[in-house]
Scaffold this active site. Structure first.
Site, PDB file in Angstrom:
ATOM      1  N   GLY A  74     -22.535  31.358  15.160  1.00 17.73           N
ATOM      2  CA  GLY A  74     -23.563  30.379  14.884  1.00 17.73           C
ATOM      3  C   GLY A  74     -24.814  30.954  14.261  1.00 17.73           C
ATOM      4  O   GLY A  74     -24.911  32.141  13.978  1.00 17.73           O
TER       5      GLY A  74
ATOM      6  N   ARG B 208     -18.716  34.671  24.802  1.00 19.95           N
ATOM      7  CA  ARG B 208     -19.550  34.939  25.978  1.00 19.95           C
ATOM      8  C   ARG B 208     -20.660  33.904  26.102  1.00 19.95           C
ATOM      9  O   ARG B 208     -21.062  33.552  27.206  1.00 19.95           O
ATOM     10  CB  ARG B 208     -20.126  36.353  25.893  1.00 19.95           C
TER      11      ARG B 208
ATOM     12  N   HIS C 202     -17.925  38.026   2.598  1.00 19.18           N
ATOM     13  CA  HIS C 202     -17.849  38.366   4.026  1.00 19.18           C
ATOM     14  C   HIS C 202     -18.663  37.410   4.900  1.00 19.18           C
ATOM     15  O   HIS C 202     -18.433  37.326   6.113  1.00 19.18           O
ATOM     16  CB  HIS C 202     -18.316  39.805   4.240  1.00 19.18           C
TER      17      HIS C 202
ATOM     18  N   HIS D   5     -20.900  45.819  17.893  1.00 20.30           N
ATOM     19  CA  HIS D   5     -20.628  44.541  18.565  1.00 20.30           C
ATOM     20  C   HIS D   5     -19.725  44.783  19.767  1.00 20.30           C
ATOM     21  O   HIS D   5     -18.772  45.562  19.687  1.00 20.30           O
ATOM     22  CB  HIS D   5     -19.947  43.570  17.594  1.00 20.30           C
TER      23      HIS D   5
ATOM     24  N   GLY E 176     -22.505  37.711  -3.834  1.00 19.38           N
ATOM     25  CA  GLY E 176     -22.203  36.283  -3.809  1.00 19.38           C
ATOM     26  C   GLY E 176     -21.977  35.717  -2.429  1.00 19.38           C
ATOM     27  O   GLY E 176     -21.263  34.722  -2.280  1.00 19.38           O
ATOM     28  N   GLY E 177     -22.582  36.316  -1.398  1.00 17.96           N
ATOM     29  CA  GLY E 177     -22.511  35.745  -0.059  1.00 17.96           C
ATOM     30  C   GLY E 177     -23.614  34.730   0.154  1.00 17.96           C
ATOM     31  O   GLY E 177     -24.249  34.251  -0.792  1.00 17.96           O
TER      32      GLY E 177
END
Length: 660
Positions: free
Chosen positions: A50, A273, A43, A257, A13-14
């Site tokens: 973005g 950044r 999540h 990451h 369900g994302g």
């Protein structure tokens, strides 16, 4: 036996699952979405920075288009992606972002006139043109030629998820949360839905459908140090793997990451950044220009993560009770900018570390260290999102290996992929459901439920000797220590053998409570073996791939080997009793590429073993391009001639941009 019938079943369900459900529902299909949690708590909400789309609205993105986005994506993938899929994606992304605006996403907008920005640690004045005022704004992200990442401050995933969820509800999609798929219902290499456990009652149900789309996200929780939510355990991919029919692709391609905060592991967006933040070491020195003088902090994520760990290895990390870390400094952006565009980052830092990143000097520096973040691997699909081996089984988003990302994903391409793949694959999925019927007997459905019911009952009845929580913890430690950012043959071989031992142990666990509902230990007992199978796919795939490509970095094989390894890894679990997957490979054909392999732009040149067809294909591309340019053909006609691609609906129509 409780059986629910529907036309289209979406598991997850994302953003990807919800967008696919809208595509199916709007074509008149009875669509059900199953989710572990209420969908607005998926999540996807955690995405901060973005969504990439080549709008070309702002001054720093002027001139952007699909060609530049495509080139960045292919280079970012280290030539591991499916270039036709990359073309489908970059062409649809501008349409997706404008659709989201119509659905209510409050994108940050261009404001005419002068504004200040930090570029390469220096304050710079940017003047936005009057005719661009009010258009969707974008920020800089790693690995891109233009400022392409559109955003809503640093809560992009949150605003997108709420808007797409509301759209699904508007179209009367049947959303059912606290439901967990535990196996797929399939017959004769055709998927017909799933056996589902109600997480409240513990009851098993069958959801039978014409088509099934898995959109359950990634497998970050195979690792101990990860930015992923606790529900990101890769179960959707494991369900496909356990059919013994569907294959997974590129499971060893795992992204780390650069800037999760220490020790919690909560992500601090790449937007830090992108907006001008810098990385510092124990001495306060900005070290990234020493390693990557051109892109610095905005090199691709795999590159920045490795450089950070290399710098720590060189003794420049900051000691702490949680291990060495480095500093992320956004104080140079100024308090006004932080409290407007990076307010979630500020709140995370204040709540979890007691640091206000807007404070000037080292008082505001945030402790960061690379951690697992994203899964490029997943259920291997073709360009329409359907499994290559099992009809009626589709996958989209991070659960899939649609292969947009190859061996490294660009920041901003993931949250973009969720809705773009939801649009594209959702339409192909809907068409499949319209054209096919349920052709499975009730007896087969009953057997599928009874097998899972017996399995769960045996788990609580059979009193073994192993602790499932300790097995899971050890698996996560192995993945962190031996299948992490830096890999080598010895550690990978050790990881495979120990993971096999853990898989055996997971079949001999002791569960304290015999309850079939409200029993977390039972849930771990049936989930962890699935996670171990995925971990073995990752570790064995990494062991066998004797090269470095993107996020897969072998210290004993430092070169990208296009001559021998320009392919996708496919993993298959042939038999439920097997202790490791079977591996095969799918060639990536240079002769069909629009953009043949070349130097990626990071580190030293000469770190590639070139494929014999690369130079020949580049000559063909250059010759055809020059010929068509001389004939007055535009870039769209040239691109079609080099490598045509298909899209559903009207998505292949040309994108409009300001100034075109």
């Amino acid at each position: 036996m409780k059986v629910h019938y529907c036309d289209a079943l979406v598991i997850g369900g994302g953003l990807a699952g919800l967008r696919a459900s809208v595509a199916a529902q709007t074509k008149g299909l009875n669509t059900i979405v199953l989710s572990l949690v209420p969908v607005k708590r998926s999540h996807s909400a955690a995405a901060q920075g973005g969504m990439q789309a080549s709008l070309g609205n702002s001054k720093m993105s002027d001139g952007d288009n699909e060609d530049l986005h495509f080139a960045d994506t292919v280079k970012g993938s280290d030539w591991g992606c499916d270039q036709k899929v990359a073309r489908m994606f970059v062409h649809t992304a501008p349409k997706a972002i404008r659709e989201l605006a119509a659905w209510g996403v409050p994108w940050s907008r261009v404001q005419e006139g002068a504004r200040t920005a930090i570029i390469n640690a220096k304050q710079t004045t940017i003047v936005e043109e009057k005719d661009r005022h009010g258009l969707i704004m974008s920020r800089d992200f790693g690995g891109t030629k233009k400022w392409r990442t559109c955003y809503t401050a640093d809560a992009t995933g949150h605003t997108m998820l709420f808007s797409v969820a509301n759209e699904a509800l508007k179209h009367d999609v049947d959303v059912r949360d606290r439901k967990e798929a535990i196996s797929l219902i399939h017959e004769n290499n055709r998927c017909y839905g799933a056996v589902v456990r109600d997480l409240i009652t513990g009851e098993l149900e069958a959801y039978v459908s014409k088509g099934t789309c898995i959109a359950t996200g990634g497998y970050g929780r195979l690792y101990k140090s990860t930015t992923n939510a606790v529900i990101c355990e890769g179960i959707g991919a494991a369900l496909a793997l356990e059919t013994g029919v569907a294959t997974l692709g590129n499971m060893e391609a795992v992204q780390f990451h650069p800037t999760p905060i220490v020790p919690s592991g909560i992500l601090l967006t790449e937007g830090c950044r992108g907006d001008g933040g810098i990385l510092r070491d124990i001495d306060g020195h900005r070290f990234m220009p020493d390693y990557e003088p051109e892109k610095k902090e905005l090199a691709s994520r795999d590159v920045v993560s490795r450089r950070m760990m290399e710098h720590i290895r060189n003794g420049k990390g900051v000691p702490s009770p949680y291990g060495d870390h480095l500093w992320l400094d956004i104080s140079i952006l100024g308090r006004e900018h932080i409290e407007k565009n990076l307010r979630d980052v500020q709140e995370i830092s204040e709540v979890f570390n007691g640091i206000d990143p807007a404070d000037e000097g080292e008082k505001g520096w945030m402790p960061v260290r690379p951690m697992q973040h994203y899964s490029m691997g997943g259920i291997r699909t073709n360009a329409t999102g359907e499994s290559q081996n099992m009809a009626g089984l589709f996958a989209c988003g991070e659960a899939s290996c649609w292969d947009l990302h190859g061996f490294n994903r660009l920041g901003g391409n993931s949250v973009s992929e969720t809705v773009v793949a939801g649009m594209i694959i959702g339409n192909y999925f809907a068409d499949f459901c319209l054209e096919n019927d349920v052709e499975i007997s009730t007896a087969t459905i009953r057997k599928s439920i009874e097998e899972q019911q017996t399995y769960l009952e045996n788990l609580v009845k059979e009193q073994g000797s192993e602790n499932i929580f300790k097995i899971k913890e050890r698996m996560q430690e192995i993945m962190d220590d031996k299948v992490g950012i830096f890999r080598d043959g010895v550690n990978l071989a050790d990881a495979v053998e120990e993971l096999k031992e853990l898989l055996q142990k997971s079949q001999n666990v002791k569960i304290a409570s015999t309850k079939m509902h409200g029993n977390p230990e039972l849930e771990e007992a049936y989930r962890v073996p699935k996670m171990l199978k995925l971990a073995l796919c990752v570790a064995k795939g990494a062991r066998e791939r004797t090269e470095s490509r993107g996020a897969h970095y072998r210290e004993d094989y430092l070169k990208r080997d296009d001559e021998n390894w320009l392919n996708r890894t496919l993993t298959l679990w042939n038999d439920p009793e097997d202790l490791e997957p079977t591996i095969s490979y799918e060639e990536i054909d240079i002769k069909t590429m629009e953009m043949p392999p070349a130097f990626r732009g990071y580190g030293a040149k000469g770190m590639t073993i070139e494929h014999e067809d690369a130079a020949q294909r580049q000559e063909e591309v250059d010759h055809l391009t020059k010929k068509m340019q001389e004939e007055g053909k535009d870039r769209h006609e040239i691109q079609t001639a080099l490598m045509d691609f298909d899209l559903p609906m009207n998505y292949k129509e040309k994108n409009e941009r300001a100034g075109d």
